[in-house]
Design a protein around this motif. Structure first.
Motif, PDB file in Angstrom:
ATOM      1  N   GLN A 131      -0.532  -5.543  -1.950  1.00 22.08           N
ATOM      2  CA  GLN A 131      -0.950  -6.912  -2.224  1.00 22.08           C
ATOM      3  C   GLN A 131      -2.451  -6.981  -2.515  1.00 22.08           C
ATOM      4  O   GLN A 131      -2.879  -7.674  -3.434  1.00 22.08           O
ATOM      5  N   ARG A 132      -3.226  -6.286  -1.686  1.00 21.78           N
ATOM      6  CA  ARG A 132      -4.674  -6.273  -1.924  1.00 21.78           C
ATOM      7  C   ARG A 132      -4.993  -5.617  -3.266  1.00 21.78           C
ATOM      8  O   ARG A 132      -5.872  -6.078  -3.998  1.00 21.78           O
ATOM      9  N   ARG A 133      -4.251  -4.551  -3.578  1.00 21.26           N
ATOM     10  CA  ARG A 133      -4.495  -3.869  -4.845  1.00 21.26           C
ATOM     11  C   ARG A 133      -4.191  -4.796  -6.024  1.00 21.26           C
ATOM     12  O   ARG A 133      -4.940  -4.837  -7.012  1.00 21.26           O
ATOM     13  N   LYS A 134      -3.096  -5.548  -5.924  1.00 22.04           N
ATOM     14  CA  LYS A 134      -2.753  -6.487  -6.993  1.00 22.04           C
ATOM     15  C   LYS A 134      -3.828  -7.560  -7.150  1.00 22.04           C
ATOM     16  O   LYS A 134      -4.174  -7.961  -8.262  1.00 22.04           O
ATOM     17  N   GLY A 135      -4.336  -8.038  -6.021  1.00 22.50           N
ATOM     18  CA  GLY A 135      -5.392  -9.041  -6.070  1.00 22.50           C
ATOM     19  C   GLY A 135      -6.643  -8.512  -6.754  1.00 22.50           C
ATOM     20  O   GLY A 135      -7.262  -9.200  -7.580  1.00 22.50           O
ATOM     21  N   PHE A 136      -7.014  -7.275  -6.411  1.00 21.90           N
ATOM     22  CA  PHE A 136      -8.185  -6.671  -7.041  1.00 21.90           C
ATOM     23  C   PHE A 136      -7.966  -6.455  -8.543  1.00 21.90           C
ATOM     24  O   PHE A 136      -8.873  -6.668  -9.346  1.00 21.90           O
ATOM     25  N   LEU A 137      -6.752  -6.047  -8.908  1.00 20.60           N
ATOM     26  CA  LEU A 137      -6.458  -5.815 -10.319  1.00 20.60           C
ATOM     27  C   LEU A 137      -6.545  -7.112 -11.120  1.00 20.60           C
ATOM     28  O   LEU A 137      -6.976  -7.113 -12.279  1.00 20.60           O
ATOM     29  N   THR A 138      -6.125  -8.220 -10.500  1.00 21.89           N
ATOM     30  CA  THR A 138      -6.245  -9.523 -11.159  1.00 21.89           C
ATOM     31  C   THR A 138      -7.707  -9.859 -11.407  1.00 21.89           C
ATOM     32  O   THR A 138      -8.087 -10.321 -12.493  1.00 21.89           O
ATOM     33  N   ARG A 139      -8.553  -9.607 -10.394  1.00 13.98           N
ATOM     34  CA  ARG A 139      -9.976  -9.877 -10.546  1.00 13.98           C
ATOM     35  C   ARG A 139     -10.602  -8.953 -11.589  1.00 13.98           C
ATOM     36  O   ARG A 139     -11.463  -9.368 -12.369  1.00 13.98           O
ATOM     37  N   ILE A 140     -10.162  -7.680 -11.598  1.00 13.66           N
ATOM     38  CA  ILE A 140     -10.675  -6.736 -12.586  1.00 13.66           C
ATOM     39  C   ILE A 140     -10.353  -7.217 -13.993  1.00 13.66           C
ATOM     40  O   ILE A 140     -11.194  -7.159 -14.905  1.00 13.66           O
ATOM     41  N   LYS A 141      -9.123  -7.739 -14.173  1.00 11.14           N
ATOM     42  CA  LYS A 141      -8.725  -8.255 -15.495  1.00 11.14           C
ATOM     43  C   LYS A 141      -9.638  -9.406 -15.909  1.00 11.14           C
ATOM     44  O   LYS A 141     -10.055  -9.506 -17.086  1.00 11.14           O
TER      45      LYS A 141
END
Length: 239
Positions: free
Chosen positions: A48-58
């Motif tokens: 979940q944290r990884r998905k959140g970070f990936l969204t921010r990276i995008k």
């Protein structure tokens, strides 16, 4: 400091520079911040944290792409405002006389594309240009230099550019260096909208001969190599 904290710091600065119009610096900060954040995410075990970070990276990548488009747009040539033909052995062409009047307090960022920085005189020419920049451009905050790597003497080049970087940072000017081995064109972009193209780049002066004669420190008296100088004004710049 962890990659996540470093990334946060870089990206906050990137947004600040973006909002203040310092797009060259913002571009570099976005790139560095995204790289740090990607490094951190690759080792994050929580999905979940990884998905959140990936969204921010995008989101940051989208901002970086928008910045890239703006930078490329500003680097497009507009109209020629001056053309100077310098003939072999001409004198009277110091950097001040050539383009000092285009370097103003509206010049906050400068991009220099100069392929050749390997010899002492080439570093001296760069310093002479930067002396003009810090003299004329009271709001000068960021320099990006694109050059070729000196494969014959990597350490010396790194040392020389490191000294320049440290000196500029003492003057509150951030300095970013990028190496491109395929670089050929010479160009100087000023953030007030002017683009300076010199056939030989900064290196069109002949060696002073004899050494201890007029022209040693004042390049207005130096003999030149043949070259052409074009000053362009980017028509899309609002400054």
């Amino acid at each position: 400091m962890t990659d996540a904290l470093e990334a946060k710091k870089l990206l906050i600065r990137a947004v600040e520079c973006d909002q203040s119009g310092r797009i060259l610096e913002a571009q570099s900060l976005y790139q560095d911040g995204i790289a740090k954040l990607m490094s951190f995410v690759s080792s994050e075990p929580d999905d979940q944290r990884r998905k959140g970070f990936l969204t921010r990276i995008k989101e940051y990548m989208d901002r970086a792409d928008a910045i890239k488009a703006r930078v490329n747009g500003k680097l497009m040539l507009g109209e020629v405002v001056a053309h100077i033909s310098i003939e072999e052995n001409d004198t009277g062409y110091d950097y001040v006389q050539l383009f000092g009047k285009y370097m103003t307090d509206k010049t906050v960022e400068i991009l220099i594309e100069e392929p050749y920085l390997t010899q002492n005189y080439q570093y001296q020419n760069l310093i002479r240009f930067l002396e003009l920049a810090v003299t004329n451009c009271s709001e000068f905050k960021y320099l990006r230099l694109i050059t070729k790597q000196d494969t014959a003497n990597v350490d010396q080049q790194r040392t020389n550019l490191g000294q320049i970087k440290a000196d500029l940072e003492r003057r509150n000017v951030a300095f970013n260096i990028k190496y491109e081995d395929s670089l050929h064109d010479r160009k100087i972009y000023l953030s007030n909208g002017y683009i300076i193209k010199i056939g030989r780049g900064l290196h069109f002066y002949k060696a002073n001969n004899p050494l201890y004669s007029i022209g040693l420190t004042n390049y207005r008296y130096r003999k030149c190599l043949q070259t052409d100088v074009d000053i362009w004004r980017n028509s899309s710049t609002g400054n």
